[in-house]
Enzyme design. Sequence first.
Site, PDB file in Angstrom:
ATOM      1  N   CYS A   1      -0.734  25.412  19.631  1.00 63.10           N
ATOM      2  CA  CYS A   1      -0.147  26.493  18.848  1.00 63.10           C
ATOM      3  C   CYS A   1       1.248  26.742  19.411  1.00 63.10           C
ATOM      4  O   CYS A   1       1.871  25.823  19.954  1.00 63.10           O
ATOM      5  CB  CYS A   1      -1.025  27.740  18.884  1.00 63.10           C
ATOM      6  N   MET A   2       1.754  27.951  19.353  1.00 66.40           N
ATOM      7  CA  MET A   2       3.129  28.204  19.769  1.00 66.40           C
ATOM      8  C   MET A   2       3.303  28.144  21.284  1.00 66.40           C
ATOM      9  O   MET A   2       4.403  27.900  21.778  1.00 66.40           O
ATOM     10  CB  MET A   2       3.592  29.566  19.244  1.00 66.40           C
TER      11      MET A   2
END
Length: 469
Positions: free
Chosen positions: A28-29
């Site tokens: 994810c980020m």
Amino acid sequence: MAKDYNALAKSIIELVGGEENVVSLAHCMTRLRFKLKDHSKAKTDELKKLNGVIKVLEAGGQYQVVIGTDVEDVYNVILANTKIKAAGSEQASALETASDTASEKEGIVATLIDTVSSIFTPFLGAFTGAGLLKGFVVLFVTLGLLDKSTTTYTILNAAGDGVFYFLPIFLAYCAGTKFGAKPFISMAIASALVYPNITALFSATDPIPVEFLGIPVKMVSYTSSVLPIIVVCFVQAELEKLLNRIIPQIVRNIFLPVLDLLILVPLTFIVIGPITTTAANGISVAIQSLLRLCPPLGGALMAGLWPIMILFGIHWAIMSIGFANLGILGYDYLLPLTVSCNFSVAIAALAVFLKSKKKNVKQVAGPASITALVGGVTEPAIYGVLLKFKKPMVMVCIANAVGGAICGAFNVTRDVQMSVNLLTLPAIWAVYGPWAIVAIAVVCVLVFVLIWLFGYNDSMDDTLEKESK
């Protein structure tokens, strides 16, 4: 000069138990999200000590290694230099199924979180970028800098709105990949849902009865929708498993796509679409009812617990409801309650940075504060500062609750998805309204004062150093 992530990537793979222990990998980020065959083979304590690793945790059935904003670079190096497969790829799907069967004890909540996060994270960059552009377009119109009647507005609005209008197509690729279906066929199904002639049937001022082979079809809007296409992709994956067993391999590539479309598109319009839309409406109405009973309390609970939800990955389930609200209602009332949360985390880390006289604390708190404030990425501050010293985390939750109560009391909503950080404050004012700015300001002042007076002193770090020896 670009950083060399090879050494870090190699060390991470060795400490999660080697390539043979990894079923698949996603990111994810800020986090590498491993699906491992055997979590006991991972050397968590050693991983935590690696330079470049912020935190290691297990959540949603995944073994998560928090890297920060360099996560995509590390992820790409791992995939390029190992035989590890990306989550949801056809090569990994069989292993994932076996792993899922072996880990049923993780429960339905963990499975739901893993599924939602895997579907939404791949296109969050495009999602937030388009949302920010829409926010600035709204701001320019509000300030009189842009006229809605111009073609310039039309082009800019299309650039910002396209992702949201065709959201089912983006979700189709990610969900198809996640469930092990053929993702481009998933996209073809989603394209039928948002085909102009179909949307015209729903939005017609003088609607005509819609039927398929004499079966009545209840038309609903699929543009910007979330739940229908995710369910369709799950059904598609199961249908393809059946068809793969029935259709001879020599003609499979011809007949499987045709049967997918022939079966699933009508099934979606007749059954899946209306049922899932009704279910999504029900969830939305239930949450709205709870917030109507006492908006400030509902807002306080939502925002106060938001950092905890992030820790356990529960925020993905909430975000999916927020995205669905945009498609169903045209606005979202849920995620705006958390509009001040990124700022509270950033200011908390800043307060620790300013108050501390210790170099090792400043080296973590300063960059983490900037990352949260400018980039809206809070994990480095949460794991590297707030959780480490514990009290700052409590102060952030308290301040967030106050901001959420303000947003709940004054019915703060939004009609576009956009990132929340210092650079987007003008767009936040235009989209969320002035009370969102008031909530952010109050929370920033409150969390700074709480951290400065009660939340941190250097003796906390001294205590941690003694305990680690």
